[in-house]
Motif scaffolding. Structure first.
Motif, PDB file in Angstrom:
ATOM      1  N   UNK A  39      25.620 -30.853   8.812  1.00 45.45           N
ATOM      2  CA  UNK A  39      25.087 -31.120  10.159  1.00 45.45           C
ATOM      3  C   UNK A  39      25.585 -30.077  11.149  1.00 45.45           C
ATOM      4  N   UNK A  40      26.841 -29.660  11.002  1.00 42.65           N
ATOM      5  CA  UNK A  40      27.383 -28.621  11.878  1.00 42.65           C
ATOM      6  C   UNK A  40      26.631 -27.303  11.692  1.00 42.65           C
ATOM      7  N   UNK A  41      26.337 -26.953  10.445  1.00 43.37           N
ATOM      8  CA  UNK A  41      25.592 -25.719  10.169  1.00 43.37           C
ATOM      9  C   UNK A  41      24.181 -25.814  10.760  1.00 43.37           C
ATOM     10  N   UNK A  42      23.549 -26.976  10.609  1.00 37.23           N
ATOM     11  CA  UNK A  42      22.207 -27.155  11.174  1.00 37.23           C
ATOM     12  C   UNK A  42      22.246 -27.082  12.697  1.00 37.23           C
ATOM     13  N   UNK A  43      23.272 -27.682  13.310  1.00 31.84           N
ATOM     14  CA  UNK A  43      23.397 -27.637  14.769  1.00 31.84           C
ATOM     15  C   UNK A  43      23.632 -26.203  15.247  1.00 31.84           C
ATOM     16  N   UNK A  44      24.433 -25.455  14.506  1.00 31.66           N
ATOM     17  CA  UNK A  44      24.663 -24.052  14.871  1.00 31.66           C
ATOM     18  C   UNK A  44      23.367 -23.256  14.771  1.00 31.66           C
ATOM     19  N   UNK A  45      22.591 -23.536  13.745  1.00 25.60           N
ATOM     20  CA  UNK A  45      21.297 -22.846  13.583  1.00 25.60           C
ATOM     21  C   UNK A  45      20.368 -23.184  14.752  1.00 25.60           C
ATOM     22  N   UNK A  46      20.330 -24.463  15.111  1.00 23.73           N
ATOM     23  CA  UNK A  46      19.466 -24.873  16.227  1.00 23.73           C
ATOM     24  C   UNK A  46      19.960 -24.310  17.558  1.00 23.73           C
ATOM     25  N   UNK A  52      13.365 -23.845  15.636  1.00 22.72           N
ATOM     26  CA  UNK A  52      13.190 -23.869  14.183  1.00 22.72           C
ATOM     27  C   UNK A  52      13.881 -25.076  13.544  1.00 22.72           C
ATOM     28  N   UNK A  53      13.311 -26.249  13.778  1.00 18.35           N
ATOM     29  CA  UNK A  53      13.903 -27.492  13.283  1.00 18.35           C
ATOM     30  C   UNK A  53      13.771 -27.597  11.759  1.00 18.35           C
ATOM     31  N   UNK A  54      12.627 -27.240  11.226  1.00 20.84           N
ATOM     32  CA  UNK A  54      12.439 -27.355   9.769  1.00 20.84           C
ATOM     33  C   UNK A  54      13.380 -26.411   9.020  1.00 20.84           C
ATOM     34  N   UNK A  55      13.613 -25.234   9.581  1.00 21.34           N
ATOM     35  CA  UNK A  55      14.553 -24.299   8.957  1.00 21.34           C
ATOM     36  C   UNK A  55      15.975 -24.863   9.014  1.00 21.34           C
ATOM     37  N   UNK A  56      16.324 -25.533  10.113  1.00 21.40           N
ATOM     38  CA  UNK A  56      17.657 -26.124  10.241  1.00 21.40           C
ATOM     39  C   UNK A  56      17.852 -27.246   9.230  1.00 21.40           C
ATOM     40  N   UNK A  57      16.819 -28.046   9.011  1.00 23.30           N
ATOM     41  CA  UNK A  57      16.905 -29.133   8.026  1.00 23.30           C
ATOM     42  C   UNK A  57      17.041 -28.557   6.622  1.00 23.30           C
ATOM     43  N   UNK A  58      16.269 -27.521   6.343  1.00 24.95           N
ATOM     44  CA  UNK A  58      16.370 -26.866   5.033  1.00 24.95           C
ATOM     45  C   UNK A  58      17.748 -26.250   4.834  1.00 24.95           C
ATOM     46  N   UNK A  59      18.263 -25.622   5.863  1.00 26.11           N
ATOM     47  CA  UNK A  59      19.589 -25.015   5.789  1.00 26.11           C
ATOM     48  C   UNK A  59      20.665 -26.077   5.569  1.00 26.11           C
ATOM     49  N   UNK A  60      20.524 -27.220   6.227  1.00 25.55           N
ATOM     50  CA  UNK A  60      21.479 -28.312   6.041  1.00 25.55           C
ATOM     51  C   UNK A  60      21.438 -28.825   4.600  1.00 25.55           C
ATOM     52  N   UNK A  61      20.243 -28.956   4.048  1.00 29.18           N
ATOM     53  CA  UNK A  61      20.122 -29.430   2.664  1.00 29.18           C
ATOM     54  C   UNK A  61      20.733 -28.427   1.688  1.00 29.18           C
ATOM     55  N   UNK A  62      20.457 -27.162   1.881  1.00 26.10           N
ATOM     56  CA  UNK A  62      21.012 -26.123   1.004  1.00 26.10           C
ATOM     57  C   UNK A  62      22.531 -26.061   1.154  1.00 26.10           C
ATOM     58  N   UNK A  63      23.007 -26.175   2.376  1.00 25.83           N
ATOM     59  CA  UNK A  63      24.456 -26.158   2.617  1.00 25.83           C
ATOM     60  C   UNK A  63      25.127 -27.327   1.903  1.00 25.83           C
ATOM     61  N   UNK A  64      24.516 -28.510   1.961  1.00 27.08           N
ATOM     62  CA  UNK A  64      25.103 -29.658   1.271  1.00 27.08           C
ATOM     63  C   UNK A  64      25.093 -29.436  -0.243  1.00 27.08           C
ATOM     64  N   UNK A  65      24.005 -28.894  -0.756  1.00 36.20           N
ATOM     65  CA  UNK A  65      23.927 -28.654  -2.202  1.00 36.20           C
ATOM     66  C   UNK A  65      24.940 -27.613  -2.667  1.00 36.20           C
ATOM     67  N   UNK A  66      25.224 -26.617  -1.834  1.00 35.56           N
ATOM     68  CA  UNK A  66      26.136 -25.550  -2.230  1.00 35.56           C
ATOM     69  C   UNK A  66      27.598 -25.846  -1.929  1.00 35.56           C
ATOM     70  N   UNK A  67      27.866 -26.656  -0.900  1.00 32.79           N
ATOM     71  CA  UNK A  67      29.250 -26.894  -0.498  1.00 32.79           C
ATOM     72  C   UNK A  67      29.653 -28.367  -0.608  1.00 32.79           C
ATOM     73  N   UNK A  68      28.852 -29.255  -0.059  1.00 33.97           N
ATOM     74  CA  UNK A  68      29.217 -30.669  -0.028  1.00 33.97           C
ATOM     75  C   UNK A  68      29.172 -31.338  -1.387  1.00 33.97           C
ATOM     76  N   UNK A  69      28.115 -31.122  -2.136  1.00 39.42           N
ATOM     77  CA  UNK A  69      27.970 -31.758  -3.444  1.00 39.42           C
ATOM     78  C   UNK A  69      29.013 -31.286  -4.451  1.00 39.42           C
ATOM     79  N   UNK A  70      29.298 -29.975  -4.552  1.00 36.36           N
ATOM     80  CA  UNK A  70      30.374 -29.555  -5.462  1.00 36.36           C
ATOM     81  C   UNK A  70      31.737 -30.151  -5.102  1.00 36.36           C
ATOM     82  N   UNK A  71      32.029 -30.264  -3.815  1.00 31.68           N
ATOM     83  CA  UNK A  71      33.279 -30.879  -3.387  1.00 31.68           C
ATOM     84  C   UNK A  71      33.327 -32.348  -3.806  1.00 31.68           C
TER      85      UNK A  71
END
Length: 107
Positions: A39-46, A52-71
């Motif tokens: 959410x912080x990454x998406x807020x920074x993007x916005x 670019x709301x759709x890009x922020x949502x996509x970025x949040x999903x990718x960020x979670x998949x790359x950082x949040x889910x592995x953790x």
């Protein structure tokens, strides 16, 4: 070995309760932490690109998949290993083996 260091089934029951609470807290923290970071990454993007709301949502999903889910998966596997080790110790105690707390190690 000191007899007070010997593990009983009651000791293992108490340890399971404590470990269960610790497991819940750490897995919840890892899961929520990944969502908050995304959410912080998406807020920074916005903030940088307000329209670019759709890009922020996509970025949040990718960020979670790359950082949040592995953790989150790291902590799930970590606690699974601890529960497996507790089960191994419990089997040894149930078999009548003298198991001492100072000899038990966890990953």
């Amino acid at each position: 070995m000191d007899s007070s260091d010997r593990i009983s089934l009651d000791d293992l029951s108490d340890v399971r309760k404590t470990v269960s609470a610790m497991r819940s807290r750490s897995i919840l923290t890892a899961g929520v932490g990944g969502v908050i970071f995304s959410a912080f990454v998406a807020a920074a993007w916005l903030w940088l690109r307000p329209g670019e709301v759709s890009a922020a949502i996509s970025l949040a999903a990718v960020t979670y998949l790359l950082f949040g889910l592995p953790l989150l998966m790291h902590w799930v596997r970590h606690w699974r290993r601890i529960y497996q080790r507790l089960a191994d110790v419990e089997l040894r105690v149930q078999a009548g083996e003298a198991v001492y707390g100072s000899q038990v190690q966890f990953p």
